[in-house]
Design a protein around this motif. Structure first.
Motif, PDB file in Angstrom:
ATOM      1  N   PHE A 131      40.337  27.832  38.283  1.00  0.00           N
ATOM      2  CA  PHE A 131      40.598  29.015  39.108  1.00  0.00           C
ATOM      3  C   PHE A 131      42.095  29.295  39.155  1.00  0.00           C
ATOM      4  CE2 PHE A 131      37.076  26.588  40.857  1.00  0.00           C
ATOM      5  CZ  PHE A 131      36.089  27.522  41.126  1.00  0.00           C
ATOM      6  N   ASP A 132      42.487  30.548  38.999  1.00  0.00           N
ATOM      7  CA  ASP A 132      43.817  30.966  39.440  1.00  0.00           C
ATOM      8  C   ASP A 132      43.751  31.120  40.951  1.00  0.00           C
ATOM      9  OD1 ASP A 132      45.391  31.214  37.032  1.00  0.00           O
ATOM     10  OD2 ASP A 132      44.102  32.902  36.489  1.00  0.00           O
ATOM     11  N   ILE A 133      44.744  30.595  41.664  1.00  0.00           N
ATOM     12  CA  ILE A 133      44.708  30.631  43.127  1.00  0.00           C
ATOM     13  C   ILE A 133      44.967  32.032  43.656  1.00  0.00           C
ATOM     14  CG2 ILE A 133      45.914  29.854  45.214  1.00  0.00           C
ATOM     15  CD1 ILE A 133      46.271  27.158  43.882  1.00  0.00           C
ATOM     16  N   GLY A 134      45.945  32.723  43.067  1.00  0.00           N
ATOM     17  CA  GLY A 134      46.336  34.025  43.587  1.00  0.00           C
ATOM     18  C   GLY A 134      46.096  35.144  42.590  1.00  0.00           C
ATOM     19  N   PRO A 135      47.154  35.638  41.933  1.00  0.00           N
ATOM     20  CA  PRO A 135      46.999  36.786  41.033  1.00  0.00           C
ATOM     21  C   PRO A 135      46.024  36.504  39.893  1.00  0.00           C
ATOM     22  CG  PRO A 135      49.318  36.369  41.504  1.00  0.00           C
ATOM     23  CD  PRO A 135      48.558  35.207  42.055  1.00  0.00           C
ATOM     24  N   THR A 136      45.239  37.520  39.552  1.00  0.00           N
ATOM     25  CA  THR A 136      44.294  37.412  38.434  1.00  0.00           C
ATOM     26  C   THR A 136      44.434  38.571  37.456  1.00  0.00           C
ATOM     27  OG1 THR A 136      42.590  38.585  39.694  1.00  0.00           O
ATOM     28  CG2 THR A 136      42.600  36.178  39.843  1.00  0.00           C
ATOM     29  N   LEU A 137      45.318  39.526  37.760  1.00  0.00           N
ATOM     30  CA  LEU A 137      45.515  40.695  36.900  1.00  0.00           C
ATOM     31  C   LEU A 137      46.875  40.598  36.220  1.00  0.00           C
ATOM     32  CD1 LEU A 137      44.322  43.511  39.333  1.00  0.00           C
ATOM     33  CD2 LEU A 137      43.008  42.494  37.477  1.00  0.00           C
TER      34      LEU A 137
END
Length: 531
Positions: free
Chosen positions: A57-63
Motif C-alpha cells: 500500500f502507498d500510505i498517502g498519495p496514489t496519483l
C-alpha cells in the motif's frame, strides 16, 4: 555524525519527506555536505508505504500527476526519470459512482467523453472543451508566474504585472460557482470539481483557479509508477545518497538551536539538539517537518505558533488499508464514490469538522496496473474517506466515526456488487486524524496541511525562510507553493535556489521594505481584491 567543517558548507535537513529528500540532493549536488534527520524508521513521510503478506500500500498519495515536474527534479540531479521510474498511464483516470446509480469514466478519449457527457446533458461536451482550455491557461500561467518562483516581498507578488493575472486566474471566484459556466447538470458539476479534495479543499470554497487540476489529469495524464508512489521516494533517496547525503532514521530532533540573542543582524540557527541529547551544528538548517510543528515544538516560537494556529487548515481523512483474499473486478485502478447531497457533505467536513452521514470516498486498487501489489488472485484496497480535522473546541469521537466511515464504504461498495468484502478481509490498517498528528506531526491532524485558499498561497503562504534566523529554511507542503507531490518538488527547488543565491551574494539580505507610498499602494491593492 560530524561534518568536515574545514571544507564545504554544511546543511542539516529535518525530515525525510519528498521535499526534504529532493532539497538534500540538490544541495549536495551544489557542493554542500548534507545530513537528513528523520524521526521515523523509513523515508517518505506521508508518501510512505505499508507492506504485509504480499500486499503493498502507498500510505498517502496514489496519483502521479504533472510528470514534467518530476522529470525536472531528476534532470537537475543529473539523472533521467525514465531510468528510475516505469510509468504506466491510467486511462480511464477514474470510475465515478453517483448515489443514484449513474457512472462516468473520465478518460482522455474525447470520443468516449463526448458520448458519456452528452447522454447526461446535451451540449455539455462543448462545455468540457472550453473548461479544459481554461484549465490549460490556468495551469501554465500559474506555474510560470506564481507557483514556480520565489517571492521576496508583497509588492513582488502583487505587482502591476501580476494583479491582472490574479483576475485572469479566477483567484477570487469560487470553483463550484464558476463550474456553472460550463455545465448545468449536478453530476457533471461534481465530476469536475471533486478534484479540489486533492488539496483538502471544498469546491464551494476553493478558487476557480483549480480547474487546472482537471486539465492536468485529462491532458497530462494520471500515471502510476510500477512499485507504487513510494518508488519515487526510494529512487530519489538513492540518488541523494549517491551525491553524498547521509540519512539518519529513528532520529527525532528535539529543538533547533539558535543564537544571536536580540541582535537581529547576527541571529542565526546554529544547529539542532537531538532527542538523545546530542548536538549537531551546520551552516544551514532546512526543516521539512510540518511548519506549525516547527514553530510550536522545535524553535519554539509561541507567537508565530499561535498565528499559524489561526490559519485555515485542510480537511483530514479516515484511511483504510485492506488486504483481501479475492479480486473485485467491479473496481478499477481509481474509483470515486460521490455523495448524493454534495454540498451538505462538504459542510459536514469543513464547517462541522465531522463526517457526512453518507460520505464520498475514494478507492485505489493498485493491482489493476501492478500485479505485484497483491498476491495472485487477491486484492489490495486503499480507501480514503474525507473527514474534518481535529477540533479542540468540540472534540470528536474518532472510534465511532471510523466505524461509521467503514460501514458507509461497505454499503456503497455493495451497491455496485461488492457484497462480500467483509468475509474476504484478511487484515486492516487504518488511520484517523489523531494518527496523522501522532505519526507525522500534522497540526490538527489535517492530512493535507495548511489550506490553499487565496489568502494562503504565494507570498501570503508561510515563507520558505525564517524572517529572523536567515539560515533557517523551510521546504514542503506548509510553505510556498503548497501541498501535493509536484508542489513538494517545486518547493525543494525554490528553497535550494534561495539558499544558493544568498550564499553566492555573500550576505543574507532583508527583504526590501516598501516605503510609505509603496505600503499605501499595497493596502489599496489588497482592499480592491477583498471587495
Amino acid at each position: 555524525m560530524e561534518f568536515d567543517r574545514n571544507t564545504r558548507p554544511t546543511a542539516l535537513v529535518i525530515g525525510a519527506g519528498l521535499g526534504g529528500i529532493a532539497a538534500s540532493a540538490r544541495l549536495a549536488r551544489a557542493g554542500y555536505q548534507v545530513a537528513v534527520l528523520e524521526k521515523n524508521a523509513r523515508p517518505g513521510g506521508r508518501c510512505g508505504q505499508l507492506a504485509r503478506d504480499g500486499h503493498r500500500f502507498d500510505i498517502g498519495p496514489t496519483l502521479f500527476l504533472m510528470p514534467e515536474i518530476f522529470a525536472e527534479t531528476y534532470a537537475a540531479l543529473g539523472e533521467r526519470m525514465q531510468d528510475h521510474l516505469d510509468l504506466r498511464r491510467i486511462d480511464p483516470t477514474y470510475r465515478i459512482h453517483f448515489d443514484d446509480g449513474l457512472q462516468l469514466s473520465l478518460t482522455s478519449d474525447l470520443n468516449a467523453m463526448q458520448e458519456q457527457l452528452e447522454a447526461v446533458e446535451p451540449g455539455s461536451f462543448a462545455g468540457l472543451l472550453r473548461y479544459l482550455a481554461e484549465g490549460y491557461d490556468h495551469y501554465h500561467l500559474s506555474l510560470r508566474r506564481f507557483v514556480g518562483r520565489n517571492f521576496y516581498n508583497l509588492l513582488d507578488y502583487f505587482s502591476l504585472q501580476n494583479l491582472p493575472l490574479l483576475f485572469r486566474l479566477k483567484a477570487l471566484v469560487r470553483h463550484y460557482d464558476h463550474i456553472g459556466r460550463y455545465f448545468n447538470d449536478p453530476h457533471l458539476k461534481a465530476a469536475f470539481t471533486f478534484q479540489n479534495m486533492y488539496l483538502g479543499l471544498s469546491p464551494y470554497d476553493a478558487p476557480a483557479t483549480y480547474s487546472l487540476l482537471q486539465y492536468t489529469e485529462l491532458a497530462g495524464g494520471v500515471w502510476f509508477p510500477m512499485g507504487g508512489l513510494y518508488r519515487v521516494v526510494q529512487s530519489l533517496e538513492s540518488i541523494a545518497r549517491a551525491h553524498g547525503v547521509r540519512f539518519r532514521y529513528n532520529t527525532p530532533v528535539k529543538r533547533i538551536e539558535v543564537d544571536g540573542g536580540g541582535k537581529r543582524a547576527f541571529a542565526r540557527a546554529s544547529g539542532v539538539l537531538l532527542a538523545d541529547g546530542s548536538r549537531l551544528a551546520a551552516d544551514v538548517i532546512v526543516a521539512n517537518a510540518d511548519l506549525p510543528y516547527v514553530y510550536r515544538e522545535l524553535l519554539p516560537d509561541p507567537a508565530e505558533a499561535r498565528r499559524l494556529e489561526r490559519k485555515k487548515y485542510t480537511c483530514s481523512a479516515i484511511m483504510f488499508y485492506w488486504g483481501v483474499d479475492r479480486v473485485y473486478p467491479q473496481l478499477g485502478t481509481h474509483n470515486v464514490f460521490l455523495s448524493g447531497d454534495y454540498r451538505q457533505s462538504f459542510e459536514r467536513i469543513f464547517a462541522d469538522h465531522s463526517l457526512p452521514e453518507r460520505p464520498s470516498f475514494y478507492v485505489h486498487a493498485p493491482a489493476r496496473v501492478d500485479p505485484l501489489a497483491a498476491p495472485p488472485g487477491q486484492d489490495t484496497l486503499f480507501v480514503l474517506v474525507p473527514a474534518g480535522h481535529l477540533d479542540d473546541l468540540a472534540p470528536q469521537e474518532w472510534k465511532g466515526l471510523r466505524q461509521q466511515a467503514r460501514a458507509a464504504v461497505l454499503s456503497s461498495l455493495a451497491d455496485i456488487g461488492v457484497t462480500d468484502l467483509q468475509e474476504h478481509l484478511k487484515f486492516e490498517y487504518n488511520y484517523t486524524p489523531p494518527d496523522w498528528l501522532r505519526v507525522y506531526n500534522l497540526a490538527k491532524g489535517a492530512a493535507f496541511g495548511l489550506s490553499h485558499d487565496f489568502w494562503q498561497v504565494g507570498y501570503l503562504r508561510p515563507h520558505n525562510r525564517h524572517r529572523r534566523y536567515r539560515n533557517l529554511f523551510f521546504v514542503g507542503s506548509s510553505t510556498h507553493p503548497g501541498g501535493g507531490l509536484p508542489m513538494a518538488l517545486i518547493s525543494a527547488r525554490l528553497t535550494t535556489e534561495r539558499i544558493l543565491e544568498e550564499r553566492a551574494s555573500g550576505q543574507r539580505p532583508l527583504a526590501r521594505q516598501p516605503a510609505a507610498q509603496d505600503r499605501s499602494s499595497r493596502e489599496a491593492a489588497l482592499g480592491s481584491l477583498r471587495s
